[in-house]
Design a protein around this motif. Structure first.
Motif, short mmCIF file in Angstrom:
data_model
loop_
_atom_site.label_atom_id
_atom_site.label_comp_id
_atom_site.label_asym_id
_atom_site.label_seq_id
_atom_site.Cartn_x
_atom_site.Cartn_y
_atom_site.Cartn_z
N LEU A 151 11.98 -36.25 -10.08
CA LEU A 151 12.39 -35.41 -8.95
C LEU A 151 13.36 -34.32 -9.40
N LEU A 152 14.31 -34.68 -10.27
CA LEU A 152 15.30 -33.70 -10.74
C LEU A 152 14.67 -32.64 -11.63
N PHE A 153 13.58 -32.97 -12.34
CA PHE A 153 12.90 -31.97 -13.16
C PHE A 153 12.49 -30.76 -12.32
N LYS A 154 12.18 -31.00 -11.05
CA LYS A 154 11.74 -29.92 -10.17
C LYS A 154 12.85 -28.90 -9.90
N LEU A 155 14.11 -29.31 -10.12
CA LEU A 155 15.26 -28.43 -9.90
C LEU A 155 15.74 -27.75 -11.18
N CYS A 156 15.16 -28.10 -12.30
CA CYS A 156 15.63 -27.61 -13.60
C CYS A 156 15.32 -26.13 -13.80
N GLU A 157 16.11 -25.53 -14.69
CA GLU A 157 15.87 -24.16 -15.13
C GLU A 157 14.50 -24.10 -15.82
N PRO A 158 13.91 -22.92 -15.95
CA PRO A 158 12.62 -22.81 -16.63
C PRO A 158 12.71 -23.30 -18.08
N GLY A 159 11.62 -23.89 -18.55
CA GLY A 159 11.55 -24.38 -19.92
C GLY A 159 11.71 -25.88 -19.99
N VAL A 160 10.97 -26.49 -20.91
CA VAL A 160 11.00 -27.93 -21.09
C VAL A 160 11.10 -28.23 -22.58
N ILE A 161 11.87 -29.23 -22.92
CA ILE A 161 11.92 -29.74 -24.29
C ILE A 161 11.00 -30.95 -24.34
N ASP A 162 10.08 -30.95 -25.28
CA ASP A 162 9.15 -32.05 -25.49
C ASP A 162 9.24 -32.39 -26.97
N LYS A 163 9.60 -33.64 -27.25
CA LYS A 163 9.80 -34.02 -28.65
C LYS A 163 9.59 -35.51 -28.85
N MET A 164 9.35 -35.88 -30.10
CA MET A 164 9.29 -37.28 -30.50
C MET A 164 10.57 -37.55 -31.28
N ARG A 165 11.28 -38.60 -30.88
CA ARG A 165 12.51 -38.98 -31.58
C ARG A 165 12.24 -40.21 -32.44
N TYR A 166 12.60 -40.08 -33.70
CA TYR A 166 12.51 -41.18 -34.67
C TYR A 166 13.92 -41.65 -34.98
N GLU A 167 14.14 -42.95 -34.94
CA GLU A 167 15.44 -43.51 -35.33
C GLU A 167 15.29 -44.08 -36.73
N VAL A 168 16.10 -43.53 -37.66
CA VAL A 168 15.97 -43.87 -39.07
C VAL A 168 17.32 -44.34 -39.60
N LYS A 169 17.38 -45.59 -40.02
CA LYS A 169 18.62 -46.14 -40.58
C LYS A 169 18.74 -45.71 -42.04
N VAL A 170 19.88 -45.15 -42.36
CA VAL A 170 20.20 -44.75 -43.73
C VAL A 170 21.61 -45.23 -44.02
N GLY A 171 21.74 -46.19 -44.92
CA GLY A 171 23.06 -46.77 -45.17
C GLY A 171 23.58 -47.44 -43.91
N ASP A 172 24.80 -47.08 -43.52
CA ASP A 172 25.44 -47.68 -42.35
C ASP A 172 25.20 -46.90 -41.06
N HIS A 173 24.41 -45.83 -41.13
CA HIS A 173 24.22 -44.96 -39.96
C HIS A 173 22.75 -44.88 -39.57
N VAL A 174 22.54 -44.43 -38.35
CA VAL A 174 21.18 -44.17 -37.86
C VAL A 174 21.06 -42.68 -37.57
#
Length: 155
Positions: free
Chosen positions: A76-99
């Motif tokens: 519902l809130l998407f209908k109120l958004c400014e023009p433009g959409v971000i579409d992405k795939m997020r990968y979580e990658v652990k490296v050492g002690d961080h992601v």
């Protein structure tokens, strides 16, 4: 709730084989004022609303507040958004002690791949994987709120 984050370009897809998880993200912005942004996001089937303050001079930190909302409310809130959409795939990658959160963009931002790492302190050190390229922390054109206005394919 101060977020400390560094952002890098990604120079190969070697991160994909190391990913612990991947999630499709669709997001829009209710407000993209430089002093505050209000984002609506669907991460898989879970919605979020996020408010971010102005970045520090070095781009490393800023206020962030986020709340989980229903998928229906996000849609519902998407209908109120400014023009433009971000579409992405997020990968979580652990490296050492961080992601690292590695975002592979689609649509008008196709070809852009960035990695972000959240730190506990600005002085924290971390292991840099071979697929990590140039640091772009604080470079406004890489902010999602700017990518809806000036997509990567227009650079």
């Amino acid at each position: 709730m101060i977020e400390i984050e560094r952002k890098f370009l990604v120079i190969s897809d070697a991160f994909k084989s190391k990913a612990l998880k991947k999630t499709r993200i669709i997001q829009g912005f209710l407000n993209t004022h430089k002093e505050r942004t209000v984002r609506v996001r669907l991460k898989g089937e879970v919605g979020y609303i996020t408010v971010k303050g102005i970045s520090s001079a070095d781009g490393l930190s800023r206020f962030e507040w986020e709340k989980e909302i229903s998928q229906k409310d996000a849609e519902l809130l998407f209908k109120l958004c400014e023009p433009g959409v971000i579409d992405k795939m997020r990968y979580e990658v652990k490296v050492g002690d961080h992601v690292f959160e590695v975002d592979e963009f689609y649509g008008d931002n196709e070809g852009l791949v960035v990695a972000e790492i959240e730190l506990n302190a600005i002085t924290d050190t971390f292991e840099k994987p071979v697929w990590l390229g140039e640091e772009v922390t604080g470079q406004v054109q890489y902010y999602n709120s700017q990518l809806i206005k000036q997509p990567f394919n227009t650079w």
